[in-house]
Structure formats: structure tokens, C-alpha cells
Design a protein around this motif. Structure first.
Motif: not given
Length: 201
Positions: A21-48
Motif C-alpha cells: 500500500d505504501r509503495l503504491r501510494a508513492s508510485h514506486q510499484i504498479y499493478t503488473d499488466s502481465d501477471h494477475v495479482d503481480g506488481f512491477v517496480t518503477v525501477r525495473s520499468l525505467a530500463k524499458r
């Protein structure tokens, strides 16, 4: 733990859920579009990578006309090719929504009428809903009327479903500059674009 998990999951304990909840509120993670109930980090997306017309900068500089911009279909092809094989079929199913139909030129009174400019871009991120495969948002720089000098322009950004942010500008130059700000700011949550003057859908 999210980055080390193949599906972006963490244990379903109260302490981990509070941390999510804290990570979502600070926009550090998002719901993962590719895995149900999974998350993706901003840090990993920054490499895309981001995807836009490969000659967009030349258009911004005025060295090419809008008609010479790389097609939306070609931009979409590069995006799909960047995805793991398992996600490509799902991405292809969204081609018409994301890339649209090819532009057609019409004749009226012997004059060829060009469809308004609409150029696609894709950036890593999410909105109220997950992004499209690979956790991408899709957007466009588009001409709002028949006259590119007087009818205005807009920059739109969308998630997978109905989440969107948009910003209207008076001139092409302002729209191009707004696009450059969006690409430079990725990855982001659509709500974060408010600081760049975007309004929510």
C-alpha cells in the motif's frame, strides 16, 4: 522481492500488504499488466525503452513534413518485437486500439485531403488500470482539426482500459514539447501527469 519474483508477487501477510500500500501510494510499484495479482517496480520499468516515430525529432526540428513520420503500424511493430514471445499475441490483439487504422487520403474537388496528423508513442507506466503488455502506456500527438496552424493539437496518454490523461495545445510546437516532457518523465502513473498540465479523462 517483487523484482526477484517471476510473477511480481509477495507473501499475502498483513505486513507485506501494508508495504505494498505504501509503495503504491508513492508510485514506486504498479499493478503488473502481465501477471494477475503481480506488481512491477518503477525501477525495473525505467530500463524499458520508449517507442515513437524514429524520425520524431526531425519533425520537431522542422526538417521533415508530418507525412514523412514513421507510421503507427511500424512503431507498434517495434514495440511488439521488444516483448517476450509469451506476451506478443496479447499485444497483437490490441493493435487496432493502440495503433489505429492506416491513414487514407481523400480527393475533394481534385484536391487531395490528408487525414489529421496522429502519431503514436508508447512509454512504460500505468494508470488507474494496468498498462498494455510489457506495462506500457500508449499515447499520441494528434491534430485537432483540418488546419494544423489554427485548429490546435493534443497529446493523449492511455492505460489498457479507460484511464487517460490529455493536454491540449494551441500550436504544434507546444504539442511536440509536451510529448518530449512525457517521454522524459517515464515511467509514471497517469495521475502524475497533472504536474505537466494534463487533465484526467
Amino acid at each position: 522481492m517483487i523484482e526477484q519474483s517471476p510473477v511480481g508477487a509477495v507473501p499475502r501477510t498483513p505486513s507485506y500488504q501494508d508495504a505494498l500500500d505504501r509503495l503504491r501510494a508513492s508510485h514506486q510499484i504498479y499493478t503488473d499488466s502481465d501477471h494477475v495479482d503481480g506488481f512491477v517496480t518503477v525501477r525495473s520499468l525505467a530500463k524499458r525503452p520508449c517507442f515513437q516515430a524514429n524520425n520524431f525529432e526531425a519533425w520537431m526540428a522542422g526538417s521533415i513534413e508530418a507525412g514523412a513520420l514513421e507510421s503507427n503500424a511500424a512503431i507498434f511493430e517495434r514495440y511488439v518485437a521488444s516483448l517476450p514471445l509469451a506476451w506478443r499475441v496479447k499485444a497483437e490483439s490490441m493493435r487496432l486500439v493502440v495503433a489505429g487504422r492506416p491513414a487514407h487520403h481523400r480527393k475533394h474537388g481534385g484536391v487531395i485531403l490528408h487525414d489529421p496528423v496522429h502519431t503514436l508513442f508508447l512509454v512504460p507506466g500505468a494508470g488507474p488500470n494496468p498498462g498494455i503488455p510489457g506495462n506500457y502506456l500508449h499515447g499520441s500527438v494528434l491534430q485537432l482539426g483540418a488546419n494544423p496552424d489554427t485548429d490546435g493539437w493534443s497529446v493523449h496518454v492511455h492505460d489498457r482500459d479507460d484511464g487517460a490523461a490529455m493536454c491540449d495545445t494551441r500550436t504544434l510546437r507546444e504539442a511536440q514539447e509536451k510529448w518530449a516532457e512525457v517521454v522524459a518523465s517515464s515511467p509514471f502513473h497517469l495521475s502524475e501527469l497533472a504536474v505537466l498540465g494534463f487533465r484526467a479523462n
